[in-house]
Design a protein around this motif. Structure first.
Motif, PDB file in Angstrom:
ATOM      1  N   PHE A  25       0.809  -1.146   0.070  1.00 44.19           N
ATOM      2  CA  PHE A  25      -0.018   0.014  -0.007  1.00 44.19           C
ATOM      3  C   PHE A  25       0.960   1.235  -0.017  1.00 44.19           C
ATOM      4  N   ASN A  26       1.899   1.328   0.835  1.00 45.10           N
ATOM      5  CA  ASN A  26       2.786   2.335   0.900  1.00 45.10           C
ATOM      6  C   ASN A  26       3.605   2.707  -0.198  1.00 45.10           C
ATOM      7  N   THR A  27       3.939   1.400  -1.158  1.00 48.65           N
ATOM      8  CA  THR A  27       4.497   1.689  -2.549  1.00 48.65           C
ATOM      9  C   THR A  27       3.798   2.281  -3.377  1.00 48.65           C
ATOM     10  N   LEU A  28       2.504   1.891  -3.563  1.00 50.88           N
ATOM     11  CA  LEU A  28       1.513   2.486  -4.372  1.00 50.88           C
ATOM     12  C   LEU A  28       1.364   3.939  -4.066  1.00 50.88           C
ATOM     13  N   THR A  30       3.528   5.971  -2.396  1.00 50.41           N
ATOM     14  CA  THR A  30       4.503   6.834  -2.953  1.00 50.41           C
ATOM     15  C   THR A  30       4.497   6.941  -4.582  1.00 50.41           C
ATOM     16  N   ALA A  31       4.273   6.088  -5.300  1.00 48.42           N
ATOM     17  CA  ALA A  31       4.035   6.169  -6.802  1.00 48.42           C
ATOM     18  C   ALA A  31       3.311   6.945  -7.005  1.00 48.42           C
ATOM     19  N   ALA A  32       1.782   7.176  -6.406  1.00 51.76           N
ATOM     20  CA  ALA A  32       0.884   8.081  -6.611  1.00 51.76           C
ATOM     21  C   ALA A  32       1.437   9.503  -6.425  1.00 51.76           C
ATOM     22  N   GLN A  33       2.028   9.851  -5.185  1.00 53.59           N
ATOM     23  CA  GLN A  33       2.542  11.215  -4.844  1.00 53.59           C
ATOM     24  C   GLN A  33       3.678  11.691  -5.540  1.00 53.59           C
ATOM     25  N   SER A  34       4.534  10.703  -5.864  1.00 57.13           N
ATOM     26  CA  SER A  34       5.858  11.221  -6.638  1.00 57.13           C
ATOM     27  C   SER A  34       5.705  11.115  -7.807  1.00 57.13           C
ATOM     28  N   THR A  35       5.137  10.549  -8.482  1.00 56.32           N
ATOM     29  CA  THR A  35       5.149  10.197  -9.909  1.00 56.32           C
ATOM     30  C   THR A  35       3.887  10.693 -10.677  1.00 56.32           C
ATOM     31  N   ASN A  36       2.885  11.021  -9.892  1.00 52.15           N
ATOM     32  CA  ASN A  36       1.458  11.088 -10.223  1.00 52.15           C
ATOM     33  C   ASN A  36       1.002  10.087 -11.355  1.00 52.15           C
ATOM     34  N   ASN A  37       1.333   9.066 -11.165  1.00 52.00           N
ATOM     35  CA  ASN A  37       1.198   7.461 -11.653  1.00 52.00           C
ATOM     36  C   ASN A  37      -0.427   7.421 -11.808  1.00 52.00           C
ATOM     37  N   TYR A  38      -1.154   7.515 -13.020  1.00 53.28           N
ATOM     38  CA  TYR A  38      -2.483   7.378 -13.046  1.00 53.28           C
ATOM     39  C   TYR A  38      -2.980   6.111 -12.417  1.00 53.28           C
ATOM     40  N   TRP A  39      -2.477   5.040 -12.578  1.00 52.94           N
ATOM     41  CA  TRP A  39      -2.952   3.782 -11.987  1.00 52.94           C
ATOM     42  C   TRP A  39      -2.527   3.596 -10.767  1.00 52.94           C
ATOM     43  N   ALA A  40      -1.834   4.266 -10.220  1.00 52.46           N
ATOM     44  CA  ALA A  40      -1.209   4.314  -8.495  1.00 52.46           C
ATOM     45  C   ALA A  40      -2.445   5.257  -7.937  1.00 52.46           C
ATOM     46  N   VAL A  41      -2.634   6.317  -8.466  1.00 54.88           N
ATOM     47  CA  VAL A  41      -3.485   7.349  -7.911  1.00 54.88           C
ATOM     48  C   VAL A  41      -4.891   6.806  -7.726  1.00 54.88           C
ATOM     49  N   GLN A  42      -5.306   6.016  -8.957  1.00 52.87           N
ATOM     50  CA  GLN A  42      -6.748   5.443  -8.814  1.00 52.87           C
ATOM     51  C   GLN A  42      -6.792   4.323  -7.599  1.00 52.87           C
ATOM     52  N   ALA A  43      -5.764   3.524  -7.618  1.00 52.37           N
ATOM     53  CA  ALA A  43      -5.691   2.310  -6.534  1.00 52.37           C
ATOM     54  C   ALA A  43      -5.858   2.973  -5.169  1.00 52.37           C
ATOM     55  N   ILE A  44      -4.859   3.962  -4.975  1.00 53.84           N
ATOM     56  CA  ILE A  44      -4.931   4.243  -3.525  1.00 53.84           C
ATOM     57  C   ILE A  44      -6.206   5.136  -3.271  1.00 53.84           C
ATOM     58  N   ASN A  45      -6.904   6.025  -4.213  1.00 51.93           N
ATOM     59  CA  ASN A  45      -7.895   6.805  -3.799  1.00 51.93           C
ATOM     60  C   ASN A  45      -9.133   5.585  -3.590  1.00 51.93           C
ATOM     61  N   TYR A 104       2.728  -1.484 -15.354  1.00 51.33           N
ATOM     62  CA  TYR A 104       1.662  -1.030 -15.767  1.00 51.33           C
ATOM     63  C   TYR A 104       1.609  -0.135 -16.819  1.00 51.33           C
ATOM     64  N   ALA A 105       2.490   0.950 -16.312  1.00 51.88           N
ATOM     65  CA  ALA A 105       2.463   2.175 -17.455  1.00 51.88           C
ATOM     66  C   ALA A 105       3.099   1.606 -18.511  1.00 51.88           C
ATOM     67  N   GLN A 106       4.280   0.829 -18.397  1.00 51.18           N
ATOM     68  CA  GLN A 106       5.005   0.357 -19.588  1.00 51.18           C
ATOM     69  C   GLN A 106       4.064  -0.340 -20.549  1.00 51.18           C
ATOM     70  N   MET A 107       3.061  -1.256 -19.964  1.00 51.99           N
ATOM     71  CA  MET A 107       2.206  -2.086 -20.729  1.00 51.99           C
ATOM     72  C   MET A 107       1.128  -1.124 -21.142  1.00 51.99           C
TER      73      MET A 107
END
Length: 394
Positions: A25-28, A30-45, A104-107
């Motif tokens: 959860f914390n890894t997701l 961090t990805a959501a906050q630091s890289t604004n990664n779409y899928w990570a933001v969606q998952a955390i929210n 996921y982003a690379q896919m």
């Protein structure tokens, strides 16, 4: 030992079952906050929203996953991530498993996962797909095509270009698209898209979440037109039906190319959310069974939609006469963008005005069938004035 992740002050308390789940959860996060990664933001929210309950469209509960003491195990499907959660007897929600796709982003870039692409010229000036996270707001005159099931990104690009050309609604440089692979990847292996059931297929969930996010991002930025291609009609339906932040799509337009799931239901929902629809906003291949059966066209769905348009008064130029013409075209299973004239203008006026709306529509359909054998060329030759007048009017 379980760790509290959400619901510290209100709502359901959401816990991670162990340190490993908490670390994921914390890894997701961090990805959501630091890289604004779409899928990570969606998952955390989504995981944090569990504090408000689990009534969202991305939650699936199996009847086989109920415990004897009343606890319930359910699954949450998100872009690039699945989570298994148990509703405990004390009211808390326990996250038992997080299965995230780190690449996921690379896919998405490669087209192995659903993604949003804008066409940009390369070094040779050729328009090529470029993966984006959000809509580029500097380009506000664009058409976004939801491609529902294409093998590759380039196949989706060609489909988007072909359908927008057929419906004459966009310039090539203004076309963007959401690509859903025809072999949709799930965590349990590949599964073929069922185009007639895309409006309720869990495999379409990731694409629907992306489309919903794009719509939120596109509100108020300019003249954006949305087109669904094939099973994209079901993806669009899922996107519009999701809960969460409300949509106000005023100023946006919706077009349906080769819809395979309920076109009337999709159009009605879109209008309720503010979309504008043209009178001729659909394009069909009348020999395709998925489009004829899945879209509800064989059941008279388009005639019902036209009738709703007439009754609503939202299109002030849509008259009983035009409704009759559209009903006649549907009776003949003609494309709504078909340019040939199927009846003489004067006869249509008489039928519509003298016999009343319902019988007038029947008379128009009958007249269209009678003239079908004459053909557009003969009609043009013998009734040139009526032909041009009718073409301009209808």
């Amino acid at each position: 030992m379980s760790q509290l992740l959400a619901g510290h002050t209100a709502g359901f308390r959401v816990r991670a079952q162990n340190d490993n789940i908490a670390q994921q959860f914390n890894t997701l996060n961090t990805a959501a906050q630091s890289t604004n990664n779409y899928w990570a933001v969606q998952a955390i929210n989504t995981l944090r929203s569990l504090a408000s309950g689990y009534s969202g469209d991305n939650v699936y509960v199996s009847v086989d996953n109920r415990y004897a003491d009343g606890r319930t195990l359910f699954k949450i499907v998100m872009p690039g991530c699945e989570a298994y959660v148990r509703h405990e007897s004390n009211g808390e929600l326990m996250i038992l498993k997080i299965q995230a796709s780190a690449d996921y982003a690379q896919m998405q870039d490669k087209g192995n996962k659903p993604g949003y692409f804008e066409l940009e010229p390369n070094e040779s000036g050729v328009l090529t797909p470029k993966h984006k996270q959000t809509i580029t707001k500097t380009r506000d005159r664009k058409t976004i095509v939801v491609c529902g099931g294409q093998p590759t990104v380039n196949d989706a690009r060609r489909a988007a270009l072909n359908y927008t050309k057929a419906m004459k609604i966009a310039d090539p440089e203004d076309i963007c698209f959401v690509h859903t692979p025809s072999d949709s990847n799930s965590f349990r292996g590949n599964r073929r898209i069922n185009s007639r059931k895309a409006d309720r297929d869990p495999a379409m969930r990731e694409s629907a979440l992306i489309v919903r996010d794009l719509m939120l991002n596109a509100q108020g930025i300019g003249k954006v037109k949305w087109m669904t291609q094939g099973a994209g009609s079901g993806i669009m339906y899922q996107a519009l039906k999701q809960g969460g932040q409300p949509l106000n799509m005023k100023g946006h337009w919706l077009y349906l190319a080769a819809p395979t799931t309920s076109a009337p239901a999709l159009e009605q929902l879109a209008v309720e959310l503010g979309f504008t629809t043209d009178r001729d906003n659909k394009y069909y291949d009348s020999l395709n069974p998925d489009q004829l059966i899945g879209s509800g066209r064989l059941q008279g769905g388009n005639i019902l939609t036209a009738w709703r348009r007439l009754r609503s008064g939202r299109d002030t130029e849509y008259t009983p006469l035009k409704f009759g013409v559209d009903a006649g075209k549907e009776a003949l299973m003609m494309n709504s963008t078909f340019n040939s004239v199927s009846a003489v203008q004067k006869a249509l006026v008489v039928a519509g005005a003298a016999t009343g709306l319902a019988s007038g529509a029947t008379a128009i359909a009958g007249l269209g069938i009678a003239l079908l054998g004459v053909g557009g060329i003969a009609f043009h030759s013998f009734f040139p004035e009526e032909y041009h007048n009718s073409k301009d009017k209808f």
